[in-house]
Design a protein around this motif. Structure first.
Motif, PDB file in Angstrom:
ATOM      1  N   ALA A  40       1.525   2.032  -6.163  1.00 44.93           N
ATOM      2  CA  ALA A  40       1.121   1.175  -7.274  1.00 44.93           C
ATOM      3  C   ALA A  40       2.320   0.358  -7.742  1.00 44.93           C
ATOM      4  O   ALA A  40       3.472   0.759  -7.506  1.00 44.93           O
ATOM      5  CB  ALA A  40       0.574   2.023  -8.413  1.00 44.93           C
ATOM      6  N   PRO A  41       2.080  -0.757  -8.406  1.00 45.89           N
ATOM      7  CA  PRO A  41       3.191  -1.592  -8.882  1.00 45.89           C
ATOM      8  C   PRO A  41       4.160  -0.795  -9.747  1.00 45.89           C
ATOM      9  O   PRO A  41       3.742  -0.096 -10.676  1.00 45.89           O
ATOM     10  CB  PRO A  41       2.488  -2.679  -9.699  1.00 45.89           C
ATOM     11  CG  PRO A  41       1.125  -2.757  -9.116  1.00 45.89           C
ATOM     12  CD  PRO A  41       0.771  -1.363  -8.712  1.00 45.89           C
ATOM     13  N   GLY A  42       5.432  -0.859  -9.413  1.00 42.53           N
ATOM     14  CA  GLY A  42       6.455  -0.185 -10.198  1.00 42.53           C
ATOM     15  C   GLY A  42       6.546   1.311  -9.980  1.00 42.53           C
ATOM     16  O   GLY A  42       7.310   1.996 -10.674  1.00 42.53           O
ATOM     17  N   LYS A  43       5.786   1.835  -9.018  1.00 42.12           N
ATOM     18  CA  LYS A  43       5.793   3.278  -8.785  1.00 42.12           C
ATOM     19  C   LYS A  43       6.203   3.577  -7.350  1.00 42.12           C
ATOM     20  O   LYS A  43       6.186   2.708  -6.482  1.00 42.12           O
ATOM     21  CB  LYS A  43       4.416   3.873  -9.073  1.00 42.12           C
ATOM     22  CG  LYS A  43       4.001   3.784 -10.525  1.00 42.12           C
ATOM     23  CD  LYS A  43       2.727   4.563 -10.781  1.00 42.12           C
ATOM     24  CE  LYS A  43       2.344   4.551 -12.252  1.00 42.12           C
ATOM     25  NZ  LYS A  43       1.109   5.327 -12.519  1.00 42.12           N
ATOM     26  N   GLN A  44       6.560   4.824  -7.125  1.00 46.91           N
ATOM     27  CA  GLN A  44       6.920   5.252  -5.779  1.00 46.91           C
ATOM     28  C   GLN A  44       5.670   5.454  -4.927  1.00 46.91           C
ATOM     29  O   GLN A  44       4.583   5.720  -5.453  1.00 46.91           O
ATOM     30  CB  GLN A  44       7.728   6.553  -5.842  1.00 46.91           C
ATOM     31  CG  GLN A  44       9.122   6.388  -6.406  1.00 46.91           C
ATOM     32  CD  GLN A  44       9.965   7.636  -6.250  1.00 46.91           C
ATOM     33  OE1 GLN A  44       9.444   8.756  -6.224  1.00 46.91           O
ATOM     34  NE2 GLN A  44      11.264   7.473  -6.138  1.00 46.91           N
ATOM     35  N   ARG A  45       5.859   5.331  -3.638  1.00 44.34           N
ATOM     36  CA  ARG A  45       4.768   5.603  -2.721  1.00 44.34           C
ATOM     37  C   ARG A  45       4.416   7.087  -2.780  1.00 44.34           C
ATOM     38  O   ARG A  45       5.307   7.945  -2.799  1.00 44.34           O
ATOM     39  CB  ARG A  45       5.163   5.202  -1.299  1.00 44.34           C
ATOM     40  CG  ARG A  45       4.030   5.174  -0.298  1.00 44.34           C
ATOM     41  CD  ARG A  45       4.481   4.598   1.034  1.00 44.34           C
ATOM     42  NE  ARG A  45       4.941   3.222   0.923  1.00 44.34           N
ATOM     43  CZ  ARG A  45       5.212   2.449   1.964  1.00 44.34           C
ATOM     44  NH1 ARG A  45       5.065   2.928   3.194  1.00 44.34           N
ATOM     45  NH2 ARG A  45       5.629   1.211   1.780  1.00 44.34           N
ATOM     46  N   GLU A  46       3.106   7.386  -2.810  1.00 38.35           N
ATOM     47  CA  GLU A  46       2.674   8.772  -2.889  1.00 38.35           C
ATOM     48  C   GLU A  46       1.640   9.076  -1.826  1.00 38.35           C
ATOM     49  O   GLU A  46       0.846   8.211  -1.435  1.00 38.35           O
ATOM     50  CB  GLU A  46       2.080   9.080  -4.280  1.00 38.35           C
ATOM     51  CG  GLU A  46       0.810   8.324  -4.611  1.00 38.35           C
ATOM     52  CD  GLU A  46       0.118   8.829  -5.867  1.00 38.35           C
ATOM     53  OE1 GLU A  46       0.486   9.890  -6.396  1.00 38.35           O
ATOM     54  OE2 GLU A  46      -0.844   8.161  -6.305  1.00 38.35           O
ATOM     55  N   LEU A  47       1.641  10.329  -1.380  1.00 34.94           N
ATOM     56  CA  LEU A  47       0.652  10.785  -0.410  1.00 34.94           C
ATOM     57  C   LEU A  47      -0.697  10.940  -1.112  1.00 34.94           C
ATOM     58  O   LEU A  47      -0.780  11.536  -2.187  1.00 34.94           O
ATOM     59  CB  LEU A  47       1.090  12.114   0.201  1.00 34.94           C
ATOM     60  CG  LEU A  47       0.117  12.786   1.152  1.00 34.94           C
ATOM     61  CD1 LEU A  47      -0.086  11.947   2.411  1.00 34.94           C
ATOM     62  CD2 LEU A  47       0.617  14.176   1.524  1.00 34.94           C
ATOM     63  N   VAL A  48      -1.733  10.426  -0.480  1.00 36.38           N
ATOM     64  CA  VAL A  48      -3.081  10.535  -1.029  1.00 36.38           C
ATOM     65  C   VAL A  48      -3.884  11.601  -0.291  1.00 36.38           C
ATOM     66  O   VAL A  48      -4.513  12.460  -0.905  1.00 36.38           O
ATOM     67  CB  VAL A  48      -3.819   9.178  -0.938  1.00 36.38           C
ATOM     68  CG1 VAL A  48      -5.268   9.322  -1.404  1.00 36.38           C
ATOM     69  CG2 VAL A  48      -3.087   8.121  -1.748  1.00 36.38           C
ATOM     70  N   ALA A  49      -3.846  11.547   1.036  1.00 40.22           N
ATOM     71  CA  ALA A  49      -4.633  12.486   1.836  1.00 40.22           C
ATOM     72  C   ALA A  49      -4.072  12.534   3.245  1.00 40.22           C
ATOM     73  O   ALA A  49      -3.475  11.560   3.717  1.00 40.22           O
ATOM     74  CB  ALA A  49      -6.105  12.092   1.873  1.00 40.22           C
TER      75      ALA A  49
END
Length: 122
Positions: A40-49
């Motif tokens: 998301a804008p301004g956030k770190q990449r995160e694992l979803v699935a």
């Protein structure tokens, strides 16, 4: 020589659904784990699935019950079915796959797609 291409992103209203696809192509002999991440804008990449080659899945708590990861091994494709979308799901979604392409490397390597944008309006 190995490419991952995502598709299926777009603009949707809250409560709506989208289905993301990610197809791997190239000189591929085998694909192990496949996964979806988002940033998301301004956030770190995160694992979803994530999903193993045998079909075992894991989903982050924030999407459990709403998102479902699946794969078609014959098509070298991973999917993410997203239902009951919320504005906070807005992000660029990336797929990642552990791929064995002997012409590139004798070992499995992680490959990333370039991402597809999902925007959820309130």
């Amino acid at each position: 020589q190995v490419q991952l291409v995502e598709s299926g992103g777009g603009l949707v209203q809250a409560g709506g659904s989208l289905r993301l696809s990610c197809a791997a192509s190239g000189s591929i002999l085998s694909i192990a784990g496949m996964s979806w991440y988002r940033q998301a804008p301004g956030k770190q990449r995160e694992l979803v699935a994530s999903i193993t080659s045998s079909g075992s899945t894991n989903h982050v708590d924030s999407v459990k019950g709403r998102f479902t990861i699946s794969r078609d091994n014959a098509k070298n494709t991973v999917y993410l079915q997203m239902n009951s979308l919320k504005p906070e799901d807005t992000a660029v979604y990336y797929c990642k796959a552990a791929i064995w392409a002997p012409q590139v490397s004798p070992h499995y390597m992680d490959y990333w797609g370039k991402g597809t944008l999902v925007t959820v309006s309130s």
